[in-house]
Design an enzyme around this catalytic site. Sequence first.
Site, short mmCIF file in Angstrom:
data_model
loop_
_atom_site.label_atom_id
_atom_site.label_comp_id
_atom_site.label_asym_id
_atom_site.label_seq_id
_atom_site.Cartn_x
_atom_site.Cartn_y
_atom_site.Cartn_z
N TYR A 1 0.85 -1.19 0.00
CA TYR A 1 0.00 0.00 0.00
C TYR A 1 0.88 1.23 0.00
O TYR A 1 1.81 1.32 0.80
CB TYR A 1 -0.91 0.01 1.23
CG TYR A 1 -2.33 -0.34 0.85
CD1 TYR A 1 -3.02 0.44 -0.06
CD2 TYR A 1 -2.97 -1.44 1.39
CE1 TYR A 1 -4.32 0.12 -0.44
CE2 TYR A 1 -4.26 -1.77 1.02
CZ TYR A 1 -4.93 -0.98 0.10
OH TYR A 1 -6.20 -1.29 -0.28
N GLU B 1 -0.41 4.80 -0.71
CA GLU B 1 -1.15 6.03 -1.01
C GLU B 1 -0.24 7.24 -0.86
O GLU B 1 0.51 7.35 0.11
CB GLU B 1 -2.33 6.21 -0.05
CG GLU B 1 -3.58 5.54 -0.53
CD GLU B 1 -3.89 4.30 0.27
OE1 GLU B 1 -2.91 3.64 0.70
OE2 GLU B 1 -5.07 4.00 0.47
N ASP C 1 -5.97 13.14 -25.30
CA ASP C 1 -6.03 11.73 -24.90
C ASP C 1 -5.24 10.97 -25.96
O ASP C 1 -5.74 10.67 -27.04
CB ASP C 1 -7.48 11.27 -24.84
CG ASP C 1 -7.59 9.80 -24.44
OD1 ASP C 1 -6.58 9.08 -24.51
OD2 ASP C 1 -8.71 9.37 -24.08
N THR D 1 -2.95 5.48 -22.12
CA THR D 1 -2.82 4.14 -21.56
C THR D 1 -1.41 3.66 -21.88
O THR D 1 -0.75 4.17 -22.79
CB THR D 1 -3.84 3.16 -22.19
OG1 THR D 1 -3.78 3.29 -23.60
CG2 THR D 1 -5.24 3.42 -21.70
N LYS E 1 -1.05 0.00 -25.22
CA LYS E 1 -1.39 -0.10 -26.65
C LYS E 1 -0.09 -0.15 -27.46
O LYS E 1 0.72 -1.05 -27.22
CB LYS E 1 -2.33 1.03 -27.03
CG LYS E 1 -3.67 0.96 -26.27
CD LYS E 1 -4.69 1.94 -26.78
CE LYS E 1 -6.06 1.74 -26.15
NZ LYS E 1 -6.27 2.48 -24.90
N ARG F 1 -1.01 -3.14 -18.72
CA ARG F 1 -2.32 -2.49 -18.78
C ARG F 1 -2.36 -1.40 -17.71
O ARG F 1 -2.07 -1.65 -16.54
CB ARG F 1 -3.41 -3.53 -18.50
CG ARG F 1 -4.83 -3.01 -18.60
CD ARG F 1 -5.78 -4.15 -18.82
NE ARG F 1 -5.51 -4.77 -20.11
CZ ARG F 1 -5.97 -4.32 -21.28
NH1 ARG F 1 -6.77 -3.27 -21.32
NH2 ARG F 1 -5.66 -4.92 -22.41
N1 DSN Z 1 -11.29 0.12 -25.72
C1 DSN Z 1 -10.14 0.84 -26.23
C2 DSN Z 1 -9.97 0.65 -27.69
O1 DSN Z 1 -10.07 -0.49 -28.14
O2 DSN Z 1 -9.73 1.58 -28.42
C3 DSN Z 1 -10.15 2.27 -25.87
O3 DSN Z 1 -10.51 2.46 -24.54
#
Ligand code: DSN
Length: 431
Positions: free
Chosen positions: A60, A62, A206, A232, A235, A241
């Site tokens: 933990y 925080e 984003d 994120t 990708k 993730r």
């Molecule tokens: N679900 C993701 C995508 O496939 O683009 C984006 O959040």
Amino acid sequence: MSTPYWGPDFDALAAFDPDIAGVVVDELDRLRGGLQLIASENFTSPAVLAALGSTLSNKYAEGYPGRRYYGGCEVVDRAEEIGIARGKELFGAEHVNLQPHSGASANLAAYGAFLKPGDTLLGMALPHGGHLTHGTKVSFSGKWFDAVQYGVRPDTEHIDYDQVRDLAREHRPKLIVCGGSAIPRLIDFAAFREIADEVGAILMVDAAHFIGLVAGKAIPSPVPYADVVTFTTHKVLRGPRGGAIVCKAEHAKAIDKAAFPMMQGGPLMHAVAAKAVNLKECLQPEYRTYARQVIANAQALSDGLAAEGLRPVAGGTDTHLALLDLQATGVTGADAEQRCDAAGIVLNKNAIPFDPQPASIASGIRVGSPAVTTQGMAEDDMKAIASLIGTALRDADGSRTAEVAAGVRELVGAHPAYPAPRSSSPPQSAD
Ligand code: DSN
């Protein structure tokens, strides 16, 4: 490193819980056995997976390095500090926060830093390529804020910057967000900056989908233009993730306070450490080669699919993904997804701009090159993949599924995902 490594022990998992061990093995087999063309997925490295499966998961923590609400954080602090330093170096960023658990969480934190419920937010409509969290009515972003939506031009299918400017002038949003899930072309960040400045709005980018291409210096960076960039880490970037935020120093306090304690509790320190590992990978020269190949492959795939009679939305792609309009083929997105899936080609149905079909059926498919590029595939392989997809789409009765599946097996056999034999042996100590 003098103490012995203690990490994932697959044999122990298999002995104790064969059900879940079976799921883990089956999923690995699924990844290895098919063509993974979901544009938002990738194959994370064993080094990242090792950090993810570590005892850092127990802690933990925080707060932030040096100012935590729990004792015993001096070790995990190092992981976060290293990751933040790497993020600053990679993106030329003034401030980095690695704690958001996901892209949606990162966006919630960014909104929390700048907006109050009822404030106006201008974002791209989901059916035009935007994201659920950019003002869609079913998401917190459309429920808590007065969300105004822009889209693409009907003639070019590129973002309609005139519409963005007109809506910004009319609605005076406190925050403008650009980026999305199905935008094949580059975004003009300078144009968004100009519009945001004209109306006194915060500019949020984003960058979840394309941040890996930015990290690999293959496309322009939004960081110099945006007040805040959310993304994120799983990708094109190819990390664990999770989510992350970079911002100007002037917004650092607001962003950190919004990520914790406003939006989240304890950070996932194993994920933060895995993000740090991934950022180190992205700083290597090989990653730049990878990012450029991702784009070359997406373009080859898009061209190949055009030759199969599918229409690339916006005329093609500058990034890792292509959106294809299937209307001329008479096949819906849902049918295309199912026919490809039956042969081991994993992609998703996707709405195209001004789609006459509901999202659950859709007139398009979205394909992406991050995972197949990680496997080492190149332009010729993309041509072969496009031909297999074309065959699968025309195969209404499933009579050619086995033939397409054989083609898939040939490709993944030549370029296997996770090729090294699985091993639970500990790595050698560094000293
Ligand atoms: N679900 C993701 C995508 O496939 O683009 C984006 O959040």
